[in-house]
Design an enzyme around this catalytic site. Structure first.
Site, PDB file in Angstrom:
ATOM      1  N   GLU A   6      38.829 -28.774  68.014  1.00  4.83           N
ATOM      2  CA  GLU A   6      39.950 -27.810  68.040  1.00  4.83           C
ATOM      3  C   GLU A   6      39.819 -26.937  69.290  1.00  4.83           C
ATOM      4  OE1 GLU A   6      40.749 -27.308  63.366  1.00  4.83           O
ATOM      5  OE2 GLU A   6      39.163 -25.982  64.034  1.00  4.83           O
TER       6      GLU A   6
ATOM      7  N   CYS B 176      43.363 -21.969  57.010  1.00  4.12           N
ATOM      8  CA  CYS B 176      43.254 -20.735  57.794  1.00  4.12           C
ATOM      9  C   CYS B 176      44.618 -20.247  58.273  1.00  4.12           C
ATOM     10  CB  CYS B 176      42.334 -20.952  58.988  1.00  4.12           C
ATOM     11  SG  CYS B 176      42.741 -22.395  59.975  1.00  4.12           S
TER      12      CYS B 176
END
Lengths: 654, 654
Positions: free
Chosen positions: B321, B417
């Site tokens: 990421e 998240c």
């Protein structure tokens, strides 16, 4: 459908004399085979360890130690032996033959009493034999050993390894089959199918054909063998993973999601696909099986019309080393494994034998002169596993989408399938040049060579010469002492818009069928067919559904795809444009490129200055100015022989 | 460097009245927060399970069961609580507040006697507390809980959760620090640093600032804490892997490869990077630390000049990421996580507080109006985690390079998240609109709102109105009863080439410094500043080193990036071309797009027929013909609200 009467060229009777391919064959024989022998024996400290020969020595009780390597490490040895065998046909080499004989003795000594032979399981998990076909490559390794045994017998007449592999194949015949006490499985990685089919051809033992066909037809049936063996192992797996391993879950990876007869698209692991289809095409011909033939036609068609790179590469993603879906052929994240293009040549060969059509040979040629030639360095000691069509070296290490891409060829690989595969395709290239049938001798590739083939009890001798793929002219000279009535069928390459043929100086106006020009006559010594294949430089455009090619052009001359390299054209090749009206000139290469033809054309480059301080995005105006720049194109197969640098095949056109 | 005197807008004193953002705030308050509460309590069977609230209930002894979820599951609850807190400032909601109060009681009941609070470790591995900072997010979860405690206190005046988190922070102060018997570590995922800095601001307890700074300064020092703790655990890891886990091996992933003062480029996990830098910028100001300030300037600069998408997305790869390297911003494999753009807004906010400069606000606006607005569906119940700039849905499922990309927003995520992060940024957007300093009230974003800020003991009341970002005109009306001498500093957006300002109808010719127009006067009720920000449709071009943008153009109007969608323009958007001379017209949207402005322009499309049978590569001629096609562009943030379809921002230009 009738079984076609197809022979195989005896490689003792074929001598490659081609300037380009002869040089590669020489490179393989003189450099790659000894280099790989060193690698397999771990004598090259700079290369990734192999241990493959040592595994056999340990299994044979001739050394102490533990197995090391992948579960398919044995296959590297087998493929190397096969390459050696074919090389001995071209170039006798007593030292090399002795080394091979000794290795074969080790292999024979390692074989179990019941015929079983696989060093991973013998040394590491003897209790686990045949318990995990989906993952563990046992039949794959057996298949390569069988191919090696056949090759060594054909090349040397020695039966030692052939007997070992027949014993192994007979063992397989007891373990696998439709009976209740037999395993109803098949390997995750096809290979045994094509090997057993070959073994049938050489031994004429019907049981090998039957077993090959059993493996093919069993594949993908329900209840699914991979689920059952996974349950039987209480779900233990070879490759550690959480949950069901991908080979069990993702059955398309192994082309095991459906029976072949129900498959509609080329899918999964590309090498597995072409190895399997090589066997299916071979079986379809030998068994005159229409259903298998239809599967071959259908899956071939999907592959070449939707899923093949212009380089003859297949398998466009690293994930599963697999096909993606129709029209998804990214250039920079391409996988296009060397082995997949080699397997594609094998598949094409069997398709030609099944029903000759130049479409198969066109693809074979495309794969051979681009991806396969490109997979080995000019030095013979470095290899590409992955063959991208575009490389930006600076970015490879920082973005995981490129984690499989190397900007230059590598010495060796942890999974070293490609180097010995490359060696065996070059040494056995004679099997691909011709398809000798009862009705005609089909000439697929214009690699310079002299050959002797049997035609109705007589021997037809031909000499093909020229300087393909650099020069337009190919000459086929008849060198048989006795006149022979036969048809020579000359492939007319798809890339050539205006081929011309003369026979002894006179134009030939024979029929052309399925891409082959059929010339029937009583051939006499001194007859000369001249084939002129004008090699204009051609601009190639992608199918409009190929997203990554919109607005781009590739350059092809003859069968060769060309590319731009940083060494000739500077960095930022994405800022280079080829005007639609630019003309190409041919340049004789020099140095590393001597005996090669390079191309030049006027191009344009977006010139920009002080770019480091410039904002990342700019309003209203393209940042920079187009300026003329002469462009130099090299044959793509020769890229990355001058160190790391940018490369691209598909260029912006304007 | 002097510590600037910066205040924070009290969200009770700010009411968003903006047509667009007000609608989103309403959507978050009325739909997303209740929806997420259901998700966190597993009341939505169609969504991926959460169990996050249940984990706290079990830890508090109020339910039986086992921990479920990721090691950072607690943080989802904390972020949701924070979103609730800020929403209560805008829209009092007794039921919601009661639910939050009850949840806080559960959290308080779960806290250990020593202050420790983390349900994963308490329920699953109590003996392993603080043994794996690199992987296990303990301090990260603590940080989010601290942020929630602060927000709930500021929003409601209730100290219950604040006391819990102070006790937790005090516990951290005993565990971590420079003493011999303390741990010299820091979390793999930064967050605690920014939370403790905030806690210092709210409580004025110096020890929290000291600890925050300790975590920042300790990061990346040698001998490396992650190596030591890995050895200490005898190399056991949280995420099962062969060998050293990537968080230990690849320290750049957590920005732990070097001390911040030695880092030169934005690297590793993008969310971790911006969370960390948010704290560093905050600390640099509060501690007047020049070295930290220089690190902020340097890393900000690298990020925005080399590594940010036009959408304000950062982190261009799914692998880790993470950031890739300079100028590597692929459109279709982009990661550009929603949380990363939210974190980028946080970083920009702290940079503005450190030293106001419109460059920071420009990036904040770009991230907000494109990636952040786009991360939530019009229905408030679906979210993007990954925000690509180009999508070809048919291919997503077949090529692993796209395995992280979803063609439409999702209900929930195993790693959830983003949704509560999206909720808290919308409810706390007031913190980003203004930077209240002693020298001026800086207006960063032109979101319609009314605000009261304290200026030297008086209250300055403003009402910003207009219809940003659709209309050119922004009005700032003074509504204070008493005259107040102060400076209003109006950001002049980088995308606007000719801003004009009037004060009570008269042109303003004040100084503009660092992108803000400074208007100083004694402001009186009825004063009206009118800011005209002409929003021409602008063509945007990439920096010439952005490989993927060569020959392409993006369309921007105001802060909004536009895109083509299949629903308006058909499939094969790669075959669409925008002529360089095409003019744009503005269209009032309707239906889903009502109150939005769409754009139309004459484009061209490569039309082709019978493409299925066509060869994959074609010589000499581009296959197909360019034909006129009107193109409709929609604001990119609104894509994928009409089901799956192709989308692209960067269009071929000719």
């Amino acid at each position: 459908m009738n079984q076609r009467d197809v022979a195989e060229v005896n490689l003792h009777d074929l001598q490659v004399s081609d300037p380009l391919i002869g040089k590669y064959q020489h490179l393989v024989t003189e450099v790659a085979i000894p280099y790989q022998w060193d690698a397999l024996n771990d004598r090259n400290p700079a290369a990734t360890p192999s241990h493959a020969v040592e595994n056999f020595r340990i299994a044979a009780g001739r050394a102490k130690g533990e197995f090391y390597g992948t579960v398919f490490q044995d296959s590297d040895v087998a493929k190397w032996l096969e390459a050696v065998a074919w090389s001995l046909c071209q170039a006798p080499n007593p030292d090399l033959e002795k080394a091979a004989d000794e290795l074969i003795e080790v292999i024979a000594a390692a074989q179990c009493g019941d015929g079983y032979l696989n060093t991973y399981f013998m040394l590491k998990a003897p209790q686990d034999r045949w318990s995990n076909l989906a993952e563990c490559h046992e039949l794959y390794c057996a298949g390569h050993l069988i191919e090696a045994g056949i090759a060594f017998f054909l090349a040397t007449g020695k039966r030692r390894l052939l007997e070992v592999v027949c014993k192994l194949a007979d063992h397989l015949g007891t373990v696998f089959g439709p009976e209740r006490d037999q395993l109803h499985g098949y390997d995750g990685h096809p290979e045994i199918e094509l090997a057993l089919t070959r073994l049938y051809e050489v031994t004429q033992e019907q049981r090998y054909l039957t077993l090959a066909n059993y493996f093919v037809e069993q594949r993908g049936t329900e209840p699914h063998f991979y689920d059952m063996e996974h349950e039987k192992r209480r779900q233990s797996c070879h490759v550690k993973s959480s949950g069901v391993p991908s080979t069990v879950k993702n059955k398309a990876y192994s082309q095991a999601h459906l029976p072949i007869s129900e498959q509609r698209t080329a899918t999964g692991h590309a090498v597995r696909f072409v190895y399997l289809m090589t066997a299916v095409a071979h079986l379809a011909r030998l068994r005159q099986n229409e259903q298998q033939r239809q599967a071959c036609l259908r899956l071939w068609q999907n592959m070449v019309q939707r899923q093949i790179y212009i380089t003859g590469g297949i398998g466009s993603q690293s994930f599963g080393e697999a096909f993606s879906s129709d029209y998804d052929l990214p250039n920079d994240t391409a996988y296009a494994e060397s082995c997949a293009s080699i397997g594609l040549m094998m598949f094409a060969r069997r398709m030609l034998e099944m029903e000759v059509d130049s479409r198969y040979a066109d693809v074979m040629e495309r794969a051979f002169y681009n991806t396969v030639l490109g997979s080995i360095a000019f030095d013979g000691r470095h290899y590409f596993y992955v063959n991208p069509l575009e490389v930006h070296p600076k970015t490879l290490r920082s973005n995981g989408i490129y984690s499989h891409v190397r900007p230059v060829r590598q010495r060796w690989f942890g999974c070293a399938c490609c180097p010995p595969n490359i060696a065996r395709i070059f040494t056995s290239i004679g099997h691909y040049i011709y398809t000798p049938c009862s009705d005609a001798l089909y000439i697929n590739l214009y690699i310079g060579n002299s050959v002797a083939v049997s035609v109705g009890g007589h021997t037809l001798r031909l000499l093909i010469s020229g300087n393909y793929p650099w020069r337009d002219e190919v000459e086929i000279a008849v060198e048989s002492a006795q006149p022979i009535a036969h048809t020579l069928a000359l492939r007319l390459p798809e890339w050539c818009s205006a081929p011309e043929t003369t026979l002894n100086g006179e134009p030939v106006n024979c029929e052309s069928r399925k891409g082959y020009l059929h010339i029937h006559r009583t051939w006499r010594q001194g007859d000369r067919v001249k084939l002129s294949l004008p090699m204009e430089v051609r601009r190639v455009y992608g199918h409009p559904q190929l997203r990554n090619l919109a607005g781009k052009v590739a350059i092809q001359r003859g069968p060769l795809i060309y590319c731009l390299e940083e060494a000739d054209n500077g960095t930022e090749l994405h800022n280079v444009w080829l005007p639609a009206e630019s003309q190409f000139s041919l340049i004789e290469g020099s140095g590393l490129f001597s005996d090669k033809i390079l191309l030049q054309a006027d191009g344009a480059r977006l010139q920009h200055t002080h770019s480091e301080e410039r904002a990342l995005y700019q309003y209203d105006k393209v940042p920079g100015q187009l300026q003329l720049q002469p462009l130099t194109f090299i044959p793509w197969f020769s890229w990355a022989n001058r160190g790391e640098g940018e490369m691209r095949i598909w260029i912006n056109e304007r």
